[in-house]
Structures are given as C-alpha cells and as structure tokens.
Scaffold this active site. Sequence first.
Site, PDB file in Angstrom:
ATOM      1  N   ASP A   1      -5.316 -12.358   3.062  1.00 21.50           N
ATOM      2  CA  ASP A   1      -6.282 -12.008   3.609  1.00 21.50           C
ATOM      3  C   ASP A   1      -8.117 -12.466   2.370  1.00 21.50           C
ATOM      4  O   ASP A   1      -8.640 -12.288   2.427  1.00 21.50           O
ATOM      5  CB  ASP A   1      -5.769 -10.516   3.660  1.00 21.50           C
ATOM      6  CG  ASP A   1      -5.050  -9.735   3.029  1.00 21.50           C
ATOM      7  OD1 ASP A   1      -4.737 -10.189   2.055  1.00 21.50           O
ATOM      8  OD2 ASP A   1      -5.527  -8.599   3.448  1.00 21.50           O
TER       9      ASP A   1
ATOM     10  N   ASP B   1      -2.561 -10.060  -2.597  1.00 21.27           N
ATOM     11  CA  ASP B   1      -3.760  -9.189  -0.973  1.00 21.27           C
ATOM     12  C   ASP B   1      -4.774  -9.832  -1.367  1.00 21.27           C
ATOM     13  O   ASP B   1      -5.042  -9.260  -3.318  1.00 21.27           O
ATOM     14  CB  ASP B   1      -2.796  -9.094  -1.008  1.00 21.27           C
ATOM     15  CG  ASP B   1      -2.566  -8.485   0.072  1.00 21.27           C
ATOM     16  OD1 ASP B   1      -2.647  -8.103   1.448  1.00 21.27           O
ATOM     17  OD2 ASP B   1      -4.378  -7.285   0.461  1.00 21.27           O
TER      18      ASP B   1
ATOM     19  N   HIS C   1       0.583  -1.532   0.354  1.00 18.86           N
ATOM     20  CA  HIS C   1      -0.556   0.040  -0.053  1.00 18.86           C
ATOM     21  C   HIS C   1       0.735   1.052   0.036  1.00 18.86           C
ATOM     22  O   HIS C   1       0.299   2.269  -0.432  1.00 18.86           O
ATOM     23  CB  HIS C   1      -1.005  -0.251   1.387  1.00 18.86           C
ATOM     24  CG  HIS C   1      -2.004  -0.625   1.563  1.00 18.86           C
ATOM     25  ND1 HIS C   1      -2.385  -1.766   0.325  1.00 18.86           N
ATOM     26  CD2 HIS C   1      -2.882  -1.800   2.747  1.00 18.86           C
ATOM     27  CE1 HIS C   1      -3.880  -2.196  -0.025  1.00 18.86           C
ATOM     28  NE2 HIS C   1      -3.732  -2.551   1.534  1.00 18.86           N
TER      29      HIS C   1
ATOM     30  N   HIS D   1      -6.144  -6.808  -0.689  1.00 18.58           N
ATOM     31  CA  HIS D   1      -6.397  -5.685  -1.135  1.00 18.58           C
ATOM     32  C   HIS D   1      -5.552  -5.412  -2.062  1.00 18.58           C
ATOM     33  O   HIS D   1      -4.797  -5.441  -2.545  1.00 18.58           O
ATOM     34  CB  HIS D   1      -6.206  -4.603   0.800  1.00 18.58           C
ATOM     35  CG  HIS D   1      -6.296  -4.836   1.486  1.00 18.58           C
ATOM     36  ND1 HIS D   1      -6.177  -6.479   2.535  1.00 18.58           N
ATOM     37  CD2 HIS D   1      -7.706  -4.536   2.144  1.00 18.58           C
ATOM     38  CE1 HIS D   1      -6.930  -6.623   3.338  1.00 18.58           C
ATOM     39  NE2 HIS D   1      -7.956  -5.524   3.264  1.00 18.58           N
TER      40      HIS D   1
HETATM   41 ZN   LIG Z   1      -4.211  -6.694   2.366  1.00 16.41          ZN
END
Ligand SMILES: [Zn+2]
Length: 308
Positions: free
Chosen positions: A245, A162, A125, A164
């Site tokens: 995740d 991931d 991120h 996200h």
């Molecule tokens: Zn994540």
Amino acid sequence: MVTRIYSHPIYLEHITPPGHPERPDRLRVIERVLDDEKFAALDRVQAPEGDPATILYAHPQSFVDKVHAAIPETGIQRVDADTTVSPKSWQAALTAIGAANAAVDDVFAGRASNVFVASRPPGHHAEKSTAMGFCLFNHAAIAARHAQKAHGAERVAIVDWDVHHGNGTQHIFWDDPSVLFCSTHQMPLYPGTGAKDETGVGNIVNAPLAPRTGSDLFRDAFRTRVLPAVENFAPDLVIVSAGFDAHHLDPLAEINLTEEDFDWATGQLMESADRHAAGRLVSLLEGGYDLHGLAFSVAAHVGRMMKG
Ligand SMILES: [Zn+2]
C-alpha cells in the site's frame, strides 16, 4: 531451488463489509497476475490449516477465545472500528498462520529457497491482545516464534514495508532482543505509532516517511536504516511483512512507490538473507488496496524472489 507460493480458497471466504478495502478481490488479482507464463516455475501449494496452539506464540489464550467467540454464524461481526469477522474468518486466519509456519518449515528444510504467502486477513496490526486494522492474529510474529521453537533459529529479522506501521509486531517483540523488527511506513498515518525513537531494547528500527515520499527517499531509508540493522543483526531467517500500500496508486496512503521499488527492496533483503541466513526468506502478504498497484507490485516482488 524454487520459490514456493501458498494460497487457499478459504482466504476468499473472509468476508468484509461492502466497500471495505481489505476484500477478497485482492487475492483474485494476485492469482491472475501470477497466472502469467513467466511465473510457471512457481511451486504452488495449497496452504495447510494452522495448529491453533501456535497462535499462543504471540497471543494469550484469553484473546484467542475472544476472537473465536466473535465469529458469527451468519453475516458480519465487528471486532474493532475497521476489523470484522464473518463465519469463515476463523478458518481463514488459522490457514494464514498455517501457511506462514509451513513457509518457515520449507526454507529450513530446503524445500524452497524462499516462499510467498498470499493470504488474508493480514496480521501486522494485531497486538498481543488486540485485533485491529483489518488484522486478527499476527502471522509474522507467530512464524518468527515458530522458527525459533521448531528450527532453533536464534535471531529472526522481520522487515515490514507496508505503508502502515506494524504496531502489532513491534508490540509483541518490544523487549525481545532475539527478534529484530524494522519498519518503513508513512507518518503521520494509522495507527500512529512508529516514531524513530521507538527502539524497544535496541531491536526495533523505525524509518517513518513523510507523506508524498517517493522512490529516492524510500530507498535512502532502506539503505541507511533497515539494511544496516539487518546486516548487523545477522538473522537466521528474514520474514517480510509485505504490504504493497506504499504503491503510488494506493488509496489509503500518500507514499509514491512503484513496483520497481518493491523489486529492488526484495533483492536487497535477499542479498542479506544470502549472507546470513542461507537465503531463507519468507514473505507474508499484509496490505495493498489498489488492485492494479497490488497486482503489479506482487508480480515484481515474486518475480525477484524467483531470480534467486
Ligand atoms: Zn497497510
């Protein structure tokens, strides 16, 4: 050739507030599950501290200084709504970068066929000048640049599964055709980016997944969007932003993968790496917040890497 794994006790000393999902126990369960006899052949190496100059491959000096200045002498300091630093966070982040770069060195030198880096904090991120989403510095981006600068890699593919979206990696390589960034992720979900029409200069491939997507649609997205892009790009190195995740047990998202899906996706990327990159594959831990889901998934991922 062997599968190497990097870790370091300093990663446990990046302390987050009580109840924060990105916590040291994540690495403790990974260490425990890889303690099993079937992982005896892993080449376990203590991560080296990174060269701070390599942070500049992905971030400007002003941002590096800002993160450094935020490190507290005691306690926990907030740098973003959900991103914090503690006294040892600088050293942990630098050692995560050190391990990622060393992993790249290993696969180019033939010391390992592939490498898994079990580090914290995660990185995908982190944008050029923004720490966010539990991430300080983007170790996948730095490692990709390190492969280009130190080993003459012309094309590096970063595949991010991931749950996200890897907004930071996308941001850093948005207009750079020498790096392919492919991401599967839940949408809508934090951080909000990752739509199909975000394509950079043709080097960004986003495969957003609706909440409650399971194995079949994930594998479809991987088969029809991610793998063809990697094949077509013919990378000299494959880097995996390996967050776990999207596992069905994970509390932060609603994608329903199992550890078998990570085993399968790992195998697919290894085949691509074999065809184009002499097998060179470096996997960097990103998210994964259910301790059982994380442990089972890492075991499946690393187990597949070891099958070579
Ligand atoms: Zn994540």
